[in-house]
Design a protein around this motif. Structure first.
Motif, PDB file in Angstrom:
ATOM      1  N   MET A  30       0.394  -5.001  15.398  1.00 29.80           N
ATOM      2  CA  MET A  30       1.353  -5.204  14.315  1.00 29.80           C
ATOM      3  C   MET A  30       1.467  -3.971  13.427  1.00 29.80           C
ATOM      4  O   MET A  30       2.528  -3.654  12.914  1.00 29.80           O
ATOM      5  N   GLN A  31       0.323  -3.246  13.286  1.00 30.41           N
ATOM      6  CA  GLN A  31       0.353  -1.993  12.518  1.00 30.41           C
ATOM      7  C   GLN A  31       1.329  -1.015  13.146  1.00 30.41           C
ATOM      8  O   GLN A  31       2.092  -0.342  12.466  1.00 30.41           O
ATOM      9  N   ILE A  32       1.283  -0.940  14.481  1.00 32.34           N
ATOM     10  CA  ILE A  32       2.179  -0.030  15.192  1.00 32.34           C
ATOM     11  C   ILE A  32       3.621  -0.495  15.015  1.00 32.34           C
ATOM     12  O   ILE A  32       4.528   0.308  14.788  1.00 32.34           O
ATOM     13  N   THR A  58       0.829  -1.193   0.000  1.00 33.96           N
ATOM     14  CA  THR A  58       0.000   0.000   0.000  1.00 33.96           C
ATOM     15  C   THR A  58       0.872   1.256   0.000  1.00 33.96           C
ATOM     16  O   THR A  58       0.603   2.218  -0.714  1.00 33.96           O
ATOM     17  N   VAL A  59       1.940   1.234   0.808  1.00 37.63           N
ATOM     18  CA  VAL A  59       2.834   2.393   0.872  1.00 37.63           C
ATOM     19  C   VAL A  59       3.466   2.657  -0.496  1.00 37.63           C
ATOM     20  O   VAL A  59       3.492   3.789  -0.975  1.00 37.63           O
ATOM     21  N   VAL A  60       3.939   1.588  -1.139  1.00 32.59           N
ATOM     22  CA  VAL A  60       4.586   1.758  -2.449  1.00 32.59           C
ATOM     23  C   VAL A  60       3.586   2.294  -3.466  1.00 32.59           C
ATOM     24  O   VAL A  60       3.840   3.273  -4.172  1.00 32.59           O
ATOM     25  N   ILE A 103       1.672   8.968   4.560  1.00 33.95           N
ATOM     26  CA  ILE A 103       1.722   7.747   3.748  1.00 33.95           C
ATOM     27  C   ILE A 103       2.160   6.544   4.581  1.00 33.95           C
ATOM     28  O   ILE A 103       1.555   5.474   4.539  1.00 33.95           O
ATOM     29  N   CYS A 104       3.217   6.736   5.376  1.00 34.53           N
ATOM     30  CA  CYS A 104       3.787   5.652   6.160  1.00 34.53           C
ATOM     31  C   CYS A 104       2.735   5.054   7.088  1.00 34.53           C
ATOM     32  O   CYS A 104       2.615   3.835   7.211  1.00 34.53           O
ATOM     33  N   ASN A 105       1.939   5.914   7.736  1.00 34.63           N
ATOM     34  CA  ASN A 105       0.975   5.435   8.723  1.00 34.63           C
ATOM     35  C   ASN A 105      -0.326   4.957   8.106  1.00 34.63           C
ATOM     36  O   ASN A 105      -0.893   3.970   8.554  1.00 34.63           O
ATOM     37  N   SER A 106      -0.802   5.667   7.066  1.00 29.76           N
ATOM     38  CA  SER A 106      -2.052   5.212   6.473  1.00 29.76           C
ATOM     39  C   SER A 106      -1.821   3.883   5.744  1.00 29.76           C
ATOM     40  O   SER A 106      -2.745   3.097   5.590  1.00 29.76           O
ATOM     41  N   GLY A 107      -0.582   3.628   5.337  1.00 25.43           N
ATOM     42  CA  GLY A 107      -0.267   2.352   4.689  1.00 25.43           C
ATOM     43  C   GLY A 107      -0.485   1.149   5.586  1.00 25.43           C
ATOM     44  O   GLY A 107      -0.723   0.047   5.101  1.00 25.43           O
ATOM     45  N   THR A 108      -0.444   1.364   6.910  1.00 28.11           N
ATOM     46  CA  THR A 108      -0.630   0.227   7.828  1.00 28.11           C
ATOM     47  C   THR A 108      -2.047  -0.328   7.756  1.00 28.11           C
ATOM     48  O   THR A 108      -2.300  -1.441   8.206  1.00 28.11           O
TER      49      THR A 108
END
Lengths: 159, 426
Positions: free
Chosen positions: B365-367, B114-116, B140-145
């Motif tokens: 795991m997202q964190i 998702t991040v990519v 981006i980094c966080n919403s990608g989780t």
């Protein structure tokens, strides 16, 4: 190396494609034509096993197996090399133990002589992918270990 | 003694850099040979039979569907649609990035993917529109989780397979927590955008909204097929995964025409590489779980904890702490595979719902994905944004408060995870 690479990738891609098509066709047959292939699920699971077992060694060669390199990365060069060799030795012993276990597994199946549930083939023939896979895996670990020993590579598995 | 040897062996192997899969397998086989009464034959059987566990057949198919969806311009179309929806608000581009990540999470099942997919377009876009690079990267980094929380999620398939919980139920349970997290992050963006007076874009016309929706619809249909099919009882999750892989292939090659036939073998190779990497860990984890069960290790731990008089909330806090620490060192599937066989029986003893436990583990795991030293999303974002890892960590840190707040909410309000499956599946 290029042709071995193409061969390995070709086998992996074919196995995955076959699994997907078989399962998809089965769904279509069941819900659209109200029929199905009895052997489809069993064939898919053996293809799946073949994919994973054949792919393990490919994963070692292409360094796709996940490892925690947090500690080893921070060690001084010479210590790092020793730790890496110890790690690869563990990998090799693991592969050989599993190879032994799977050879016994196939041997038992040969003695029993059972056929698979829905596929007209003896079970041992469908399971022989396992000792073969672990033989290849042991070979790739040996190769990686030799390379670390010669100092060509820093870690045996990338992230 | 057996338990101590097993866990000590596992950690030593992990920390000297033995791959996670081999660490799990070798520690189990050695422990079994030294202390157990099983043979190498039974280990080999357990390994082989992992590929006969029906729910796990969903793993290669979901990975393949995700691979087809990631190669094409699916992400770009979702970004266009998200932008048409929210671009005219203050900070609209950042909101669109968040929304597009949520959409893409619903087709990819993976956080780094998702991040990519979203980041490679949106980080540049946000910087060009006057956002700071750090802010863009942080969003981006966080919403990608969201990739591992919003169904379909590979981590859920793995958790469901190892605990023998219903994967369909887990998928449907992930919907509301996914929406809650998206909304909380969106509200955070609204506050930041107001305070920093961030730019807005022209309001998109209704025609644009409809056009971009139509374009994105082919991709978004994937999650509708999966969840709708499972909910209506048409497919098992495994069948849904195979259908979605074929659907994603048809969309990428014939509808969007982003890739040609000649690119298909490459996608298959990529997907099989990821499949093998995951399944090798999973098969070894099944040997590990088998050993834990035969040696009754979780039961001992459970009796110990209950005997200490640990209340449920205390156990949940302890569990969160354990998961957060483990998530800092390993990627999500490995953590779930190692810790689930240990904590699941204890949690069930304490009366915690298996589905709630699954969602809780995934949010943890997202964190883990956005915290150093080995948060995978941090590395991927640093790569996509062309930033140093240190700067990416700094940019991502403020969002940690949001994620932790949502984690506490999901830990102590099981209702969020359980209400939708109860409404739909009873």
């Amino acid at each position: 190396m290029g042709s071995i690479n193409r061969l390995e990738e070709g086998v992996l891609a074919t196995l995955l494609a076959l699994m997907t098509i078989l399962t998809f066709v089965q769904v279509v047959l069941r819900y659209v034509f109200n029929s199905g292939l009895v052997w489809s699920l069993e064939a898919t699971t053996y293809l799946f096993a073949a994919l994973v077992l054949f792919g393990m060694s490919y994963g070692v060669r292409t360094q796709t197996h996940i490892a925690v390199d947090l500690v080893t990365r921070r060690l001084p060069r010479r210590v790092e090399k020793i730790v890496n060799l110890a790690a690869i030795l563990a990998c090799l012993v693991y592969a050989l133990l599993m190879l032994y276990g799977s050879a016994v597994f196939v041997d038992r199946l040969m003695i029993l002589g059972n056929h698979a549930r829905d596929i007209p083939l003896p079970k041992w023939l469908l399971t022989v992918t396992m000792p073969l896979g672990f033989t290849l895996l042991a070979f790739r670990f040996l190769e990686a270990g030799w390379r670390i020993f010669r100092g060509k590579r820093e870690t045996e598995a990338g992230s | 003694m057996t338990a101590i040897f097993l866990l000590a062996m596992l950690f030593i192997l992990l920390f000297i850099g033995v791959p996670v899969a081999v660490s799990l397998g070798f520690a189990s086989v050695l422990t079994m040979l030294l202390f157990g009464d099983q043979s190498l034959l039974s280990s080999a059987q357990k390994f082989f039979h992992t590929m006969h566990v029906y729910p796990l057949l969903a793993v290669p198919f979901f990975i393949l569907a995700g691979a087809f969806m990631t190669t094409g311009g699916v992400a770009r179309r979702m970004i266009d649609f998200a932008n048409a929806l929210v671009g005219h608000f203050r900070g609209g581009l950042a909101m669109a990035a968040l929304l597009a990540s949520a959409f893409f999470a619903a087709v990819s099942g993976s956080a780094p993917a998702t991040v990519v997919a979203v980041g490679s377009v949106m980080i540049g876009g946000m910087i060009a529109s006057g956002y700071s690079k750090g802010f863009a990267a942080g969003v981006i980094c966080n919403s990608g989780t969201l990739g591992i929380l919003i169904p379909p999620s590979l981590v859920m398939v793995v958790y469901g397979a190892i605990t023998e919980s219903s994967i369909g139920r887990l998928f449907i349970a992930g919907i509301l927590p996914g929406i809650v997290l998206t909304v909380v992050m969106m509200l955070t963006l609204v506050v930041i955008a107001r305070r920093q007076n961030m730019p807005r874009q022209e309001r998109a016309s209704l025609q644009t909204v409809v056009r971009t929706f139509r374009e994105a619809l082919w991709g978004l249909m994937l999650v509708v097929i999966i969840l709708g099919g499972i909910y209506a009882g048409i497919f098992t999750p495994t069948e849904a995964a195979a259908v979605s892989a074929v659907y994603a292939f048809l969309i990428a090659v014939f509808v969007y025409k982003d890739i040609g036939f000649k690119d298909v073998p490459g996608v298959l190779v990529d997907a099989s590489r990821v499949t093998v990497m995951l399944m090798f860990i999973i098969a070894n984890a099944f040997m590990f779980a088998f050993l834990l069960t035969t040696e009754q290790i979780p039961q001992f731990a459970s009796e110990l904890l209950v005997g200490m008089g640990l209340p449920v909330w205390g156990f949940l806090l302890l569990l969160n702490l354990l998961l957060l620490i483990a998530g800092n060192f390993m990627e999500p599937t490995s953590v779930v595979l190692i810790l689930t066989p240990i904590v699941f029986p204890i949690a069930v003893d304490m009366g915690i719902d298996p589905i709630h436990l699954g969602i809780l583990m995934i949010v943890n795991m997202q964190i883990g994905l956005v915290t150093p030293p080995v948060g995978l999303n941090l590395f991927v974002t640093a790569g996509v944004a062309n930033m140093s890892l240190e700067d990416t960590v700094k940019a991502s840190m403020p969002w940690l408060i949001v994620l932790l707040a949502v984690l506490m909410l999901i830990t102590f309000v099981p209702w969020i995870s359980l209400v939708i499956p109860e409404l739909l599946l009873e």
